[in-house]
Write an enzyme that holds these catalytic residues in place. Structure first.
Site, short mmCIF file in Angstrom:
data_model
loop_
_atom_site.label_atom_id
_atom_site.label_comp_id
_atom_site.label_asym_id
_atom_site.label_seq_id
_atom_site.Cartn_x
_atom_site.Cartn_y
_atom_site.Cartn_z
N GLU A 146 -6.27 -8.58 -3.67
CA GLU A 146 -7.03 -7.97 -2.58
C GLU A 146 -8.07 -8.91 -1.96
O GLU A 146 -8.49 -8.71 -0.81
CB GLU A 146 -7.72 -6.70 -3.08
CG GLU A 146 -7.89 -5.63 -2.04
CD GLU A 146 -6.60 -4.88 -1.75
OE1 GLU A 146 -6.19 -4.89 -0.59
OE2 GLU A 146 -6.01 -4.29 -2.66
N SER A 162 -11.43 -3.69 4.31
CA SER A 162 -10.12 -3.04 4.27
C SER A 162 -9.77 -2.48 5.64
O SER A 162 -10.63 -2.38 6.52
CB SER A 162 -10.18 -1.91 3.25
OG SER A 162 -9.01 -1.14 3.29
N SER A 163 -8.53 -2.11 5.79
CA SER A 163 -8.10 -1.40 7.00
C SER A 163 -7.58 -0.01 6.70
O SER A 163 -7.09 0.68 7.59
CB SER A 163 -6.97 -2.16 7.70
OG SER A 163 -7.41 -3.44 8.06
N GLY A 198 0.30 -0.38 5.52
CA GLY A 198 0.58 -1.23 6.68
C GLY A 198 -0.51 -2.19 7.11
O GLY A 198 -0.52 -2.64 8.25
N THR A 206 0.77 -1.25 0.00
CA THR A 206 0.00 0.00 0.00
C THR A 206 0.81 1.31 0.00
O THR A 206 1.97 1.33 0.34
CB THR A 206 -0.97 -0.01 1.21
OG1 THR A 206 -1.68 -1.20 1.17
CG2 THR A 206 -1.93 1.13 1.23
N1 GLU Z 1 -5.25 -4.77 1.72
C1 GLU Z 1 -5.06 -3.84 2.77
C2 GLU Z 1 -6.35 -3.19 3.17
O1 GLU Z 1 -7.08 -2.72 2.35
C3 GLU Z 1 -4.18 -2.76 2.36
C4 GLU Z 1 -2.91 -3.31 2.07
C5 GLU Z 1 -2.14 -3.30 3.25
O2 GLU Z 1 -1.58 -2.26 3.60
O3 GLU Z 1 -2.15 -4.36 3.78
O4 GLU Z 1 -6.60 -3.12 4.32
#
Ligand code: GLU
Length: 603
Positions: free
Chosen positions: A461, A489-490, A511, A424
């Site tokens: 994803e 998502s985070s 992260g 990210t």
């Molecule tokens: N896939 C993660 C999310 O949307 C973002 C990627 C990451 O930083 O892990 O939470």
């Protein structure tokens, strides 16, 4: 392999119950043993963070009075700044930055991924959010990540290849943002990225290091392999020049024909055939899935903390709700008086985070698919019930999700805490008029699916869904895979306003689920501890996602007292990727995380 290279993988250094008396010796031994312990952590099923720590550089800070751009790469910052210089607005600048990031930071985001963006329109004083999250193919079912033995797949068995590729959201997102709020002509936004992809960009130490560390994962796709390992063995090295003519052509098509040229016709067919034809791990993506993709314009989730107004991303990201819940749980504690060097502050922050993560893990998901409590989780009565569970002296033995009384119907049961890996990139921009963009973009773990089509990588994803469709009692998990659904998502793209309603901070990070803690810490640092943004980005990361208190190596002096309080502590480096802007007495200060290669530029 050096300790630095390994260290994003957190290692459990102590079971405080048993080893209380030998804390110091144990901590020192654990640090020494970290490179070896890492392997153990992996075997034990802790998912590796996909972006390894790649060293620290001087924090990039810039000060201006009119405009500011901060991104994770100097070329992206320059491209965005060039758009502002031409009279473009924050939306134009964010688009130009994203197009360049897809070239120069391909491991983290790009056209094959998804993103969430908050936009503050200074004229209307309104804030909206764009949901450009990837979407599961219609044929994806709840057993997508369950193997033949009925067990959840190992993370990279799921992530590499076509199985975890969702319909990309970024091209339609950029087009939607531009059509609604952009100022410069669409094609102009593509100029810096097209030029750089033809001329070639300089490979950064981080990209090179990530390639050599992850070399074994590039076995699913010859095209990807040869792009990053030109002689098929050695990765691109820092300082090499790499062009990408396929990417240049893809950008030209988008510039000339818009996002339809991506979601329909030859490009859609190329993406679908790459995903379905993946030799080891095919996916079910179809041209119909591609054509059906939609960006959703949503209300952000907003709430107050000590008089400041904080707005962030709503579901399907858990970022905004979790961030705000933690802040609200903290409001009754005088963190300012306790101070940032006091283990008690971190204990209280950890406990609030544990409560919020329990709710997140159980309830938060794509609200268009499952009934979620959403902002009910922020209601005052519920927050009061939960915050008074926190003891200033002793950690919880165990933490469970609450049941807000305002919930009219029982929502579906969720899973226990899960550990998710990050990748990210985050873009923070303020333009000369005062419009703001806070946008987090991702292809999930580093290099996503590792499948490359027409010059960009496809995301992985869908691994953000729960691999298990049902919990131990057999109830469906809110974040289970369903066709057409968006994985939870985070990401936490955030804009903060001061008690007078003026912009105070723009922030977000890379992260994975640690993003929430990274952003939380900097909001507290600014509001409670009065730290300047560059200093707060340099602070060691300290956070709790529900399982263990995670402490960056440089805060070892806090790790010990936190263990004495009774926390189970993990120590290691955490590769946050914060970019932030703070407004201070008429000045606009931009800063990029010293743990990555970002750059701030303003005037
Ligand atoms: N896939 C993660 C999310 O949307 C973002 C990627 C990451 O930083 O892990 O939470």
């Amino acid at each position: 392999m050096g300790f630095q290279n390994q260290a994003i993988i957190m290692v459990d250094i102590v079971n405080y119950m048993i080893f209380q008396r030998f804390l110091l010796i144990f901590v020192l031994s654990a640090l020494f043993l970290l490179p070896f312990s890492t392997v153990k952590a992996l075997e034990e099923g802790l998912r590796p963070a996909p972006e390894i720590a790649t060293g620290v550089q001087a924090t990039q800070v810039a000060t201006g009075t009119q405009m500011m751009v901060v991104t994770a790469h100097p070329e992206a910052t320059k491209a965005a700044y060039a758009m502002l210089d031409k009279g473009g607005n924050a939306i134009d600048a964010a688009i130009a930055a994203q197009l360049v990031l897809g070239l120069v930071e391909p491991l983290s985001s790009g056209l094959g991924g998804g993103a969430f963006a908050l936009y503050f329109d200074v004229k209307s004083k309104k804030i909206i959010s764009f949901d450009g999250r990837e979407t599961a193919p219609q044929d994806a079912g709840e057993y997508l990540f369950i193997d033949q033995d009925g067990k959840p797949m190992k993370f990279f068995d799921a992530a590499l290849g076509g199985r975890a590729v969702g319909v990309p959201g970024v091209p339609r997102l950029l087009e939607t943002m531009h059509a609604r709020d952009g100022a410069l002509p669409w094609a102009v936004l593509f100029e810096p990225a097209i030029e750089l992809s033809q001329k070639g960009f300089t490979v950064t130490p981080r990209l090179s290091k990530m390639l050599s560390e992850g070399a074994a994962k590039f076995r699913h796709d010859v095209k990807t392999k040869l792009y990053f390992f030109p002689d098929s063995v050695n990765p691109l090295e820092a300082g090499d020049t790499r062009n990408n003519l396929f990417y240049a052509q893809t950008l030209k098509n988008l510039a000339d024909h818009g996002a339809d040229s991506f979601y329909k016709g030859q490009m859609a067919e190329d993406i679908v055939s790459k995903v379905r034809g993946a030799v080891h791990n095919p996916g079910s993506l179809s041209v119909e899935d591609m054509a059906a993709y939609q960006v959703k314009i949503r209300n952000p989730v907003c709430g107050s903390y000590r008089g400041y107004q904080i707005c962030s991303m709503a579901e399907p990201s858990s970022g905004g709700l979790t961030l705000l819940q933690i802040l609200k749980l903290l409001e009754r504690f005088d963190l300012a008086a306790l101070g940032e060097d006091n283990p008690k502050s971190w204990h209280i922050i950890a406990e609030a985070s544990r409560l919020a993560f329990a709710d997140r893990n159980k309830y938060m998901a794509d609200g268009d698919f499952v009934k979620t409590p959403a902002e009910v989780l922020l209601e005052n009565r519920y927050i009061q019930e939960r915050t008074y569970l926190i003891s200033v002296d002793t950690p919880f033995q165990s933490v469970y999700a609450g049941v807000p009384s305002a919930m009219l119907e029982q929502v579906e049961q969720g899973s226990d805490i899960e550990i998710r890996p990050p990748s990210t990139t985050h873009i923070s921009i303020v333009d000369a008029a005062g419009n703001i963009v806070s946008m987090t973009s991702s292809i999930e773990s580093a290099f996503g699916s590792h499948l490359m089509v027409n010059g960009f990588l496809l995301n992985s994803e869908l691994t953000d869904f729960s691999f298990q469709p049902f919990d131990k009692e057999g109830n469906p998990i809110a974040n289970r895979v369903e066709g057409g659904k968006r994985p939870r998502s985070s990401v936490t793209p955030t804009i903060v306003f001061d008690p007078d309603g003026q912009p105070f901070m723009v922030i977000g990070s890379a992260g994975g689920s640690r993003i929430i803690g990274f952003v939380l810490q900097r909001i507290i640092a600014a509001i409670d501890w009065g730290l300047p943004i560059d200093e707060s980005l340099e602070m060691p990361n300290i956070l709790h996602r529900g399982e263990k208190l995670e402490v960056e190596t440089s805060a070892m002096d806090l790790a010990e007292p936190l263990m004495e309080i009774g926390h189970a502590v993990l120590v290691g480096d955490m590769n946050s990727g914060l970019t932030a802007i703070q407004f201070v007495n008429g000045q606009i200060i931009g800063a990029a995380d010293p743990r990555r290669e970002g750059m701030a530029m303003g005037r």
